[in-house]
Design an enzyme around this catalytic site. Sequence first.
Site, PDB file in Angstrom:
ATOM      1  N   GLU A   6       0.753  -1.183   0.022  1.00 20.53           N
ATOM      2  CA  GLU A   6       0.111  -0.040  -0.013  1.00 20.53           C
ATOM      3  C   GLU A   6       0.793   1.292   0.004  1.00 20.53           C
ATOM      4  O   GLU A   6       0.441   2.380  -0.670  1.00 20.53           O
ATOM      5  CB  GLU A   6      -0.879   0.054   1.145  1.00 20.53           C
ATOM      6  CG  GLU A   6      -2.080   0.974   1.028  1.00 20.53           C
ATOM      7  CD  GLU A   6      -3.095   0.692   2.008  1.00 20.53           C
ATOM      8  OE1 GLU A   6      -3.687   1.815   2.618  1.00 20.53           O
ATOM      9  OE2 GLU A   6      -3.609  -0.526   2.220  1.00 20.53           O
ATOM     10  N   ASP A  39      -3.009  -3.323   3.009  1.00 16.02           N
ATOM     11  CA  ASP A  39      -3.517  -3.622   4.278  1.00 16.02           C
ATOM     12  C   ASP A  39      -4.820  -4.561   4.182  1.00 16.02           C
ATOM     13  O   ASP A  39      -5.487  -4.233   2.990  1.00 16.02           O
ATOM     14  CB  ASP A  39      -3.783  -2.408   4.917  1.00 16.02           C
ATOM     15  CG  ASP A  39      -2.429  -1.436   5.258  1.00 16.02           C
ATOM     16  OD1 ASP A  39      -1.574  -2.013   5.328  1.00 16.02           O
ATOM     17  OD2 ASP A  39      -2.773   0.010   5.446  1.00 16.02           O
ATOM     18  N   TYR A  43      -1.704  -4.112  13.357  1.00 15.06           N
ATOM     19  CA  TYR A  43      -2.507  -3.120  12.446  1.00 15.06           C
ATOM     20  C   TYR A  43      -3.547  -2.572  13.188  1.00 15.06           C
ATOM     21  O   TYR A  43      -4.156  -3.091  14.145  1.00 15.06           O
ATOM     22  CB  TYR A  43      -3.103  -4.082  11.333  1.00 15.06           C
ATOM     23  CG  TYR A  43      -3.889  -3.224  10.467  1.00 15.06           C
ATOM     24  CD1 TYR A  43      -3.251  -2.425   9.569  1.00 15.06           C
ATOM     25  CD2 TYR A  43      -5.347  -3.264  10.089  1.00 15.06           C
ATOM     26  CE1 TYR A  43      -3.895  -1.709   8.638  1.00 15.06           C
ATOM     27  CE2 TYR A  43      -5.786  -2.683   9.311  1.00 15.06           C
ATOM     28  CZ  TYR A  43      -5.378  -1.897   8.428  1.00 15.06           C
ATOM     29  OH  TYR A  43      -5.559  -1.018   7.348  1.00 15.06           O
TER      30      TYR A  43
END
Length: 704
Positions: free
Chosen positions: A7, A101, A306
Site C-alpha cells: 500500500e 493492508d 495493525y
Amino acid sequence: MHLIVTEKNITARKIAQLLLGSAKERKVDGVSVYEGDDTAVVGLSGHIVNIDFPDEYNNWQSTAPKDLIWANTEMRYTQKKIATALKKLAKEATHVTIATDFDREGELIGVEAYHIIKDAAPAAKFDRARYSAITRQEIEHAFANTVPIDFDLAAAGEARQKIDLVWGAALTRYISLTCGRLGNSFLSVGRVQTPLLALIVDREKDIKAFTPTPYWEIYATFTNGEEFVAGHTGNRFTEKAKAEGIMARLGRTGKVADYKKEPRVEYPPIPFSTTEFIRAAASIGFSAANAMRIAENLYVNGWISYPRTDNTVYPASLNLKEIVAQFAGGEFGKYAQRLLEQSSFKPTRGKKETTDHPPIYPVASARKSEIKADEWRVYELVVSRFFATLAPPAEYEVRNVCVDVNGERFKATGSMLSTPGYRLYYPYGMAKEELLPELSVGQELAVKNAAMDEKLTKPPVRYGQGKLVKMMEDLGLGTKSTRHEAIQKLYARNYVHGNPPVPTNTAFAVVGALEKYADLITKPDMTSRLESDMDSIAEGKIKEEAVVQESQGMLETIFDDLDKNHNDIREVLYEGLREDRRIGKCPSCGKDLYVRKSKKGGRFIGCEGYPECNFILPLPRMGTIIVTEKNCDKHGISHIRIVNGGSKPWDLGCPQCNYEEWQKKNAAEKVTPVRKSSEPAKKPARKTTKKKAADDKGAPLVKS
C-alpha cells in the site's frame, strides 16, 4: 518475476528487507522498486485511481445538485506515475501478490492495482497476502499462506466511495448554492459527517438551554486522632432553610453508626480495538486523528500490530507469552519479568470477535531513543494495555462509615489498593487512593467543624473525541477506519473548534436548517442502514449496484424535502451565517460589529451602522476566523481564534485589546533613542513605503 504490491513505499521497503534480506532499489518512472531473487516489491500511495463525475458536471452553476444523484461516474488516475510503473513491471511479471493492508479500503486499493496489472499481463497468476503486523514471522507466514483476492470486500469499499461521492457532492452543492457560500468557503454536508455534527450541535443546544439551579451540601470533619471528611446523606438540598436547620442541630460529637471493611475487585480492561484505543489515547491528550496517525506510523515501522480493527479478543494462534518475553530485556523489562512469573495467561476478552485482525498489541520491543516523544507515549499506552489484559485483577480495601450527629447521618468511603494486579502495568485513569482510619461501631468522634457549601447544578458536558468515536460505533456511523477522519473533517470545514469540539454558528445554521426541513440527513438511521448493507456486500450477500441504487433512492427522497422547503432553508442558513460573523456591540454607536471583507479580499471588523459609523478593527490576512463564545471583560467583544491548515490554532483574543496593544507597541518603537558619542552610527535603512512598513509591523489593513 514475482511482483509484490504493497500500500505504501515504506511498507514495500520493509517487506523487501524481511523477505529478500538485501534488496536493491531502482527507479521505474520515478517510483521506488526493491528487487532481489527474481522478486520486485513496489509500494503504492494509497488509492492510485479515484471515482469522480465527468467534467461536464463540475460547473456548480450549470448542473443542478439533484442531477448528480443519478449521474454517471468514471475512474481517474490520481497517481499516474505509479500506474505507469505498474504497467511496466507487469510485462515482466508471471506471479503477482497483492499485499496491501487487509481491510475494506486496503482490499479496494489492491483491486485497483490488480486491474491495472491484469490489463498489461493477463496471463499472470494473482494471489493475496494478509498480515496484521510487519514482522519477519508474520510476513513470512503471510506469503507462505496466500489466499485469493476478496473482490466482495473490495466491492464494499467501492460502494462506499460511490455513495459518499454522490451524497457529499449533491448535498454540499445544494447547501452552498442555497446560501451563496461558494469557492473555498463552501459548506460541506456528508452522509456520516452531518449526523455526527448533529450530535455535537444538539449537545451544545442542551448546554445553552440549561438553567443552573442552586443547591446546598453539608460536610463535617471528624477526628479520632486521624481526620476524615464525610458528607450528609441528604446529598443535595434544594431548600436552603432545610440545610440551615440541619446545620443548627449539629453538635460537637458524633457516634459511628455503621462501619464496614470489604474487598473490591477491579477487573483488567479488554484488549484494544480501534475505538477503545482512540478513547484511551483521548484520555491522555491525543485527538482521534492524531492518535491514528501515530498508530499507523508505529505499525508500518514494525512496533505495533495493525491499528484498524474491531476485534477485542486475542486469537488462539497468538503466542502471548512469547510476545511478553520480547520485552524482558528492554524498557519494560521489570514488568515483563513480573508477567512471565505467572503460572498461566488468561487474557481478558471483549464482546466483539472478528477474524480479520487481532486487537492492537505491541509486536516488538522499542527503546525510548528509537522513536519520537509523541510516538513513545502512544507505544507505551499500547504496551501497558497489552500487559494489563494478561494480568490478574486489582484488589482494593474499601471502608465505609456512617456517623450519627444528633440524628443527622454522614457517610464517607475510602479505598486503598491492596493487590496491584493489572494496575502495576496500567495506571491510566486510576482513582486517587484515600483510606479511612480504623473505626468501630459505637465509637465517639469529635466534630472538628461543619460547613454548608452552596453550589450550582452543572450543564451536560461536551462530547470529547473519544466519546464521539464510541457513539459513532454504537450508532453505526462510519467504520473503524473512517470515524476519526469524520471528526477531523468537521475541524477542517470549520464546523467545530477546540477540544472537546465546540460547534460554530455555521454548524448551528446547517444542522438547524436540515433538522427542521430534511431531518433524514441529520439522523444516523439511513447511514447505519447503508453501513449494514455494505457489510452484506463484503459477505457476498448483496451486490454493490443494488446498495448504490438504494442510496440514490434515499437521497432522492431527501431532495424532495429540500426542494419543497428551499426558501425556508435559505432563510435559516442566512441568519445562522450572519450570526457566525457577529462579534459584539460597537463602542461608538452600540450597533452590531461583524467580520467583513474588503473589496480587495482583506478582512476587518466593521460596524453595521456604516457609513454613519466608521468604527473598524483590523484582522490577520491569513487563516480562518472563528468567533468563540468567550467575551472580553473590558470591551464586551468575542474572542477570536485563527485556524490555519494543520498548524496549531492561534487564539488572538479580543481584537480591540490586540489592536490597542499594537498601537502602544508601535508608539514605543517611534521614540528615537539618543545615540551616545561612543556608539557607531547605524547604516540608514532601505526606504520603505508607509503601507509596507505598516503591514510588516502587523498594522491594521484599514485605518480606524
